[in-house]
Design a protein around this motif. Structure first.
Motif, mmCIF file in Angstrom:
data_model
loop_
_atom_site.group_PDB
_atom_site.id
_atom_site.type_symbol
_atom_site.label_atom_id
_atom_site.label_comp_id
_atom_site.label_asym_id
_atom_site.label_seq_id
_atom_site.Cartn_x
_atom_site.Cartn_y
_atom_site.Cartn_z
ATOM 1 N N PRO A 207 0.737 -1.234 -0.129
ATOM 2 C CA PRO A 207 -0.188 0.122 0.122
ATOM 3 C C PRO A 207 0.749 1.297 -0.053
ATOM 4 O O PRO A 207 0.182 2.339 -0.340
ATOM 5 C CB PRO A 207 -0.736 -0.146 1.384
ATOM 6 C CG PRO A 207 0.105 -1.133 1.993
ATOM 7 C CD PRO A 207 0.693 -2.156 1.273
ATOM 8 N N PHE A 208 2.093 1.192 0.065
ATOM 9 C CA PHE A 208 3.269 2.363 0.329
ATOM 10 C C PHE A 208 3.971 2.518 -0.735
ATOM 11 O O PHE A 208 4.915 3.056 -0.895
ATOM 12 C CB PHE A 208 3.797 2.305 1.459
ATOM 13 C CG PHE A 208 3.336 2.087 2.948
ATOM 14 C CD1 PHE A 208 2.678 3.249 3.533
ATOM 15 C CD2 PHE A 208 2.927 0.974 3.514
ATOM 16 C CE1 PHE A 208 1.845 3.349 4.668
ATOM 17 C CE2 PHE A 208 2.498 1.044 4.995
ATOM 18 C CZ PHE A 208 1.912 2.181 5.156
ATOM 19 N N ALA A 209 3.652 1.508 -2.029
ATOM 20 C CA ALA A 209 4.590 1.570 -3.315
ATOM 21 C C ALA A 209 4.642 2.735 -3.761
ATOM 22 O O ALA A 209 5.883 3.279 -4.132
ATOM 23 C CB ALA A 209 3.893 0.697 -4.078
ATOM 24 N N ASP A 210 3.750 3.563 -3.767
ATOM 25 C CA ASP A 210 3.766 4.891 -4.608
ATOM 26 C C ASP A 210 4.528 6.076 -3.826
ATOM 27 O O ASP A 210 5.616 6.602 -4.387
ATOM 28 C CB ASP A 210 2.329 5.775 -4.555
ATOM 29 C CG ASP A 210 1.372 4.888 -5.489
ATOM 30 O OD1 ASP A 210 1.810 4.438 -6.159
ATOM 31 O OD2 ASP A 210 0.129 5.351 -5.706
ATOM 32 N N GLU A 211 4.485 6.097 -2.387
ATOM 33 C CA GLU A 211 5.524 6.777 -1.584
ATOM 34 C C GLU A 211 7.029 6.232 -1.514
ATOM 35 O O GLU A 211 8.144 7.050 -1.766
ATOM 36 C CB GLU A 211 4.796 7.233 -0.052
ATOM 37 C CG GLU A 211 5.113 5.941 0.547
ATOM 38 C CD GLU A 211 4.365 6.077 2.092
ATOM 39 O OE1 GLU A 211 5.199 6.502 3.056
ATOM 40 O OE2 GLU A 211 3.272 6.764 2.296
ATOM 41 N N VAL A 212 7.165 5.117 -1.485
ATOM 42 C CA VAL A 212 8.463 4.341 -1.615
ATOM 43 C C VAL A 212 9.102 4.691 -2.946
ATOM 44 O O VAL A 212 10.327 5.168 -3.244
ATOM 45 C CB VAL A 212 8.257 2.932 -1.353
ATOM 46 C CG1 VAL A 212 9.758 2.375 -1.682
ATOM 47 C CG2 VAL A 212 8.106 2.600 0.072
ATOM 48 N N ALA A 213 8.214 4.437 -4.028
ATOM 49 C CA ALA A 213 8.631 4.937 -5.394
ATOM 50 C C ALA A 213 9.314 6.343 -5.449
ATOM 51 O O ALA A 213 10.463 6.705 -5.991
ATOM 52 C CB ALA A 213 7.627 4.749 -6.538
ATOM 53 N N GLN A 214 8.736 7.247 -4.849
ATOM 54 C CA GLN A 214 9.262 8.628 -4.767
ATOM 55 C C GLN A 214 10.541 9.018 -4.040
ATOM 56 O O GLN A 214 11.277 9.621 -4.370
ATOM 57 C CB GLN A 214 8.043 9.492 -4.394
ATOM 58 C CG GLN A 214 8.332 11.203 -4.464
ATOM 59 C CD GLN A 214 8.422 11.419 -5.951
ATOM 60 O OE1 GLN A 214 7.831 11.369 -6.674
ATOM 61 N NE2 GLN A 214 9.853 12.200 -5.960
ATOM 62 N N VAL A 215 10.345 8.303 -2.695
ATOM 63 C CA VAL A 215 11.645 8.138 -2.084
ATOM 64 C C VAL A 215 12.792 7.844 -2.926
ATOM 65 O O VAL A 215 14.001 8.312 -2.721
ATOM 66 C CB VAL A 215 11.476 7.303 -0.555
ATOM 67 C CG1 VAL A 215 12.960 7.062 0.053
ATOM 68 C CG2 VAL A 215 10.532 8.013 0.301
ATOM 69 N N LEU A 216 12.779 6.798 -3.572
ATOM 70 C CA LEU A 216 13.812 6.021 -4.387
ATOM 71 C C LEU A 216 14.280 7.123 -5.259
ATOM 72 O O LEU A 216 15.531 7.202 -5.619
ATOM 73 C CB LEU A 216 13.437 4.779 -5.014
ATOM 74 C CG LEU A 216 12.930 3.685 -3.831
ATOM 75 C CD1 LEU A 216 12.765 2.446 -4.875
ATOM 76 C CD2 LEU A 216 13.959 3.716 -2.733
ATOM 77 N N ALA A 217 13.510 7.948 -5.994
ATOM 78 C CA ALA A 217 13.811 8.919 -7.031
ATOM 79 C C ALA A 217 14.505 9.960 -6.449
ATOM 80 O O ALA A 217 15.552 10.488 -6.900
ATOM 81 C CB ALA A 217 12.424 9.279 -7.775
ATOM 82 N N ASP A 218 13.857 10.615 -5.212
ATOM 83 C CA ASP A 218 14.501 11.386 -4.550
ATOM 84 C C ASP A 218 15.861 11.023 -4.006
ATOM 85 O O ASP A 218 16.872 12.051 -3.989
ATOM 86 C CB ASP A 218 13.728 12.052 -3.269
ATOM 87 C CG ASP A 218 12.303 12.495 -3.533
ATOM 88 O OD1 ASP A 218 12.137 13.047 -4.743
ATOM 89 O OD2 ASP A 218 11.455 12.348 -2.619
ATOM 90 N N GLU A 219 16.175 10.156 -3.498
ATOM 91 C CA GLU A 219 17.261 9.436 -3.089
ATOM 92 C C GLU A 219 18.457 9.061 -3.991
ATOM 93 O O GLU A 219 19.741 9.067 -3.798
ATOM 94 C CB GLU A 219 17.459 8.280 -1.992
ATOM 95 C CG GLU A 219 16.582 8.578 -0.653
ATOM 96 C CD GLU A 219 17.388 9.506 0.134
ATOM 97 O OE1 GLU A 219 18.580 9.401 0.293
ATOM 98 O OE2 GLU A 219 16.666 10.643 0.632
ATOM 99 N N LYS A 220 17.868 8.951 -5.365
ATOM 100 C CA LYS A 220 18.783 8.650 -6.465
ATOM 101 C C LYS A 220 19.577 7.380 -6.221
ATOM 102 O O LYS A 220 20.756 7.177 -6.491
ATOM 103 C CB LYS A 220 19.500 9.715 -7.024
ATOM 104 C CG LYS A 220 18.852 10.935 -7.693
ATOM 105 C CD LYS A 220 19.724 11.993 -7.835
ATOM 106 C CE LYS A 220 19.022 12.935 -8.823
ATOM 107 N NZ LYS A 220 17.835 13.592 -8.185
#
Length: 314
Positions: A76-89
């Motif tokens: 259920p947290f896939a969307d926010e995790v995806a954004q974290v990974l992009a932000d953290e590169k």
């Protein structure tokens, strides 16, 4: 030493990935595998983005080598995790239990190499079209969410279906398995259960002990009725799930039986209510070792097999 295109693609010494096991593969384990020459991977599982970010920060403090994060797409947290990974590169994102197409533009735009886990030729072809850097062809011998095909028939079919580098996973626990994967056309391997018993893995001691004591018939598959089969060790819970699957219980009740069970196993070591995910190679693992030692041992054996050290090959 065995060196393949996947080593150059992600900047690792040995062509080996550590599986992104939910509630097991944290920043400590990922850093240890990366420091040992492989690609360590943090398992996001069903955790929120804040937890994943903490583990990324932890891994960065322990290694200057590349590491990745696995996104469980059913979370259920896939969307926010995806954004974290992009932000953290992060260097690499692997994905499982679904289709990551909706996140590809986000991740590729952040310069991340995306390497999805695939369980079929059709998914491998789709991932090739949407810009994946490589694919992990994972057979049903692995622990956790599994597909229909076994590793032996899956890997060569995926290799034939795409020009991307293919990493083999599922049922690989030693150098013989690595050598077999290369002979099937793979350029790398992914191991999960073998690293679960490493000294650096912080999973509950009960979990490690159950894997170390498991025999060749020590795992069971449940959840097929719900459309997402899972392989785990035989325990009171997994046996109850298998029995309930063929009862009159509703799908909702069946699904609820396993909610939170993996975390109970990994963090609390609950033998009765926990779900201990593990692959069929559990019966091959009989000792706890440092990650670097595991990697070196596996590739020493693989080189021996590939150069004809197998006594049956003449």
């Amino acid at each position: 030493m065995i060196h393949t295109p996947i080593c150059d693609l992600v900047g690792i010494e040995y062509p080996i990935f550590q599986g992104g096991m939910a509630w097991v593969a944290d920043g400590y384990l990922a850093a240890a595998v990366s420091n040992g020459g492989g690609l360590g991977i943090i398992g996001a599982g069903n955790a929120p983005g804040s937890f994943v970010k903490e583990q990324i920060t932890l891994a960065k403090s322990l290694t200057n080598k590349p590491f990745g994060v696995n996104v469980m797409l059913m979370s259920p947290f896939a969307d926010e995790v995806a954004q974290v990974l992009a932000d953290e590169k992060v260097a690499v994102v692997t994905t499982g239990a679904g289709n990551p197409s909706k996140y590809m533009d986000l991740w590729l735009g952040a310069g991340i190499k995306v390497i999805p886990v695939v369980a079929s030729v059709s998914m491998a072809k789709l991932m090739t079209r949407v810009g994946a850097s490589a694919v992990i062809a994972e057979g049903g011998e692995s622990g956790g969410h599994i597909g229909e095909l076994s590793t032996l028939p899956l890997v060569p079919q995926v290799c034939d279906a795409t020009d991307l580098p293919v990493i083999a996973a599922g049922g690989i626990g030693d150098g013989r398995g690595v050598a077999a994967a290369f002979m099937l056309g793979a350029v790398g391997v992914q191991l999960g259960t073998r690293f679960l018993t490493s000294k650096e893995c912080t999973v509950h001691p009960n979990y490690k002990e159950k894997v170390l004591k498991a025999g060749d018939l020590g795992t069971i598959t449940t959840g097929k009725r719900l459309g997402h089969p899972v392989r785990s060790l035989k325990t009171p819970l997994s046996r109850a799930l298998a029995k309930a699957e063929y009862s009159q219980i509703s799908d909702e009740e069946l699904d609820a039986m396993a909610v939170g069970a993996l975390r109970l196993a990994a963090k609390e070591g609950d033998i009765q209510k926990g779900c201990f995910l593990a692959g069929q190679i559990a019966g091959m693992v009989n000792k706890e070792q440092p990650c670097a030692e595991i990697i070196q041992e596996i590739f020493t054996e693989a080189e021996q097999v590939l150069t004809g050290a197998n006594k049956w090959v003449r």
